[in-house]
Design a protein around this motif. Structure first.
Motif, short mmCIF file in Angstrom:
data_model
loop_
_atom_site.label_atom_id
_atom_site.label_comp_id
_atom_site.label_asym_id
_atom_site.label_seq_id
_atom_site.Cartn_x
_atom_site.Cartn_y
_atom_site.Cartn_z
N ARG A 156 0.49 -1.05 0.25
CA ARG A 156 0.18 0.40 -0.23
C ARG A 156 1.02 1.14 0.15
O ARG A 156 0.28 2.16 -0.33
N VAL A 157 1.74 0.95 0.11
CA VAL A 157 2.97 2.74 0.64
C VAL A 157 4.25 2.91 -0.01
O VAL A 157 5.26 1.12 0.01
N ILE A 202 5.41 7.99 -0.38
CA ILE A 202 6.26 9.20 -0.02
C ILE A 202 8.10 8.92 -0.65
O ILE A 202 8.74 7.67 -1.10
N GLY A 203 8.67 10.15 -0.75
CA GLY A 203 10.28 9.86 -1.02
C GLY A 203 10.86 10.72 0.18
O GLY A 203 10.79 10.60 1.41
N SER A 204 12.39 9.82 -0.12
CA SER A 204 13.45 10.15 0.65
C SER A 204 14.61 10.32 -0.99
O SER A 204 14.29 9.46 -1.24
N PHE A 205 15.46 11.24 0.50
CA PHE A 205 16.89 10.98 -0.75
C PHE A 205 17.30 9.24 -0.24
O PHE A 205 17.34 8.66 0.58
N ARG A 227 8.92 5.50 9.07
CA ARG A 227 7.87 5.47 10.45
C ARG A 227 6.43 5.89 9.98
O ARG A 227 5.14 5.58 10.08
N ARG A 228 6.83 6.98 8.83
CA ARG A 228 6.08 7.18 8.05
C ARG A 228 4.81 5.94 7.34
O ARG A 228 3.81 6.29 7.25
N GLU A 231 2.72 3.47 9.42
CA GLU A 231 1.58 4.81 9.85
C GLU A 231 0.64 4.14 8.59
O GLU A 231 -0.44 4.19 8.85
N LEU A 232 1.08 5.31 7.09
CA LEU A 232 0.41 4.55 6.40
C LEU A 232 -0.33 3.80 5.92
O LEU A 232 -1.54 3.25 5.10
N ALA A 233 0.71 2.52 5.71
CA ALA A 233 0.57 1.49 5.79
C ALA A 233 -0.79 0.32 6.40
O ALA A 233 -1.34 -0.36 6.70
N GLY A 234 -0.56 1.28 7.94
CA GLY A 234 -1.47 0.44 9.03
C GLY A 234 -1.16 -0.44 9.72
O GLY A 234 -1.42 -1.43 10.56
N SER A 235 0.91 -0.36 9.55
CA SER A 235 1.01 -1.55 10.65
C SER A 235 1.47 -1.40 11.56
O SER A 235 1.63 -0.25 12.05
#
Length: 235
Positions: A156-157, A202-205, A227-228, A231-235
């Motif tokens: 999902r993420v 969601i992006g990261s360098f 961590r975000r 959270e978005l995945a509902g883990s």
């Protein structure tokens, strides 16, 4: 390879078998094999993998981490993505700190690393010279990434590492879910988020040495993104 009991992973296993024998890109084939023969002094006594790399992780994963390509003396040596180099150490440490990895290091394929609720792959499966694949090489690998994401139905993420990973993620989501894309096109940035169809991006360098050595990407920054993602995945 990390394959936790659960969903049928036969599609992933079939895909893995195709990826590791791929020879579509003459330049990448020549480079990865040359590196595997010439090596570097610190790994002179080791046998290099020298082939394309499939993804690695939990087939039940809800979080998909997408990088650029294997490192010449990292994944191209060890046979597992983000393994055996400082970028891999940086990523694995963050995955461990956020509960996705069983240990903080990723050294070799038999080191016992297990990922839970996370799967890691690269947009390009062979180590490219100067870490710069061509557009044709990127596009040759694209169908593998589409099939890989499609074979992970619980994802999902997607955590995109770098602008290259972000672009690859957008293209892959559009291919897997043709009704999902929206305009304007979401822009990459560290911590940037976009809801696209059934996926959250969601992006990261990227944890390249250039970014981590200069402090552009610090451990708390990557950990916050992961961590975000949880959270978005509902883990």
């Amino acid at each position: 390879m990390n394959r936790r009991p659960g969903l049928d992973s036969s599609a992933l296993s079939k895909l893995d078998a195709e990826i590791v024998v791929c020879r579509l890109c003459p330049r990448l084939v020549a480079w990865r094999e040359r590196v595997a023969i010439e090596k570097v002094a610190r790994f002179a006594g080791e046998s290099y993998w020298g082939r394309p790399l499939p993804g690695f992780g939990d087939p039940d994963a809800r979080v998909f981490v997408l990088g650029l390509a294997p490192a010449a003396h990292g994944g191209n040596r060890t046979g597992r993505i983000f393994t055996g180099d400082r970028s891999g150490d940086f990523l694995c440490s963050a995955l461990y700190a956020t509960g996705f990895a069983s240990q903080p290091t990723s050294v070799r394929v038999d080191d016992g690393l297990v990922l839970t609720d996370a799967y890691i792959a690269a947009a390009v499966r062979c180590a490219p010279p100067m870490n710069r694949p061509t557009i044709v090489e990127r596009d040759n690998c694209f169908p593998y990434l589409v099939r890989e994401l499609a074979a992970l139905p619980r994802v999902r993420v997607i955590v995109a590492l770098g602008a290259f990973g972000w672009d690859a993620a957008l293209r892959t989501i559009a291919a897997v879910d043709v009704t999902s894309m929206s305009r304007p096109r979401p822009k990459f940035g560290h911590g940037a988020e976009a809801a696209i169809g059934r996926y959250q991006l969601i992006g990261s360098f990227h944890p390249s040495q250039r970014n981590t050595f200069t402090g552009r990407l610090k451990p708390p920054m990557l950990e916050a993104v992961l961590r975000r993602a949880a959270e978005l995945a509902g883990s």
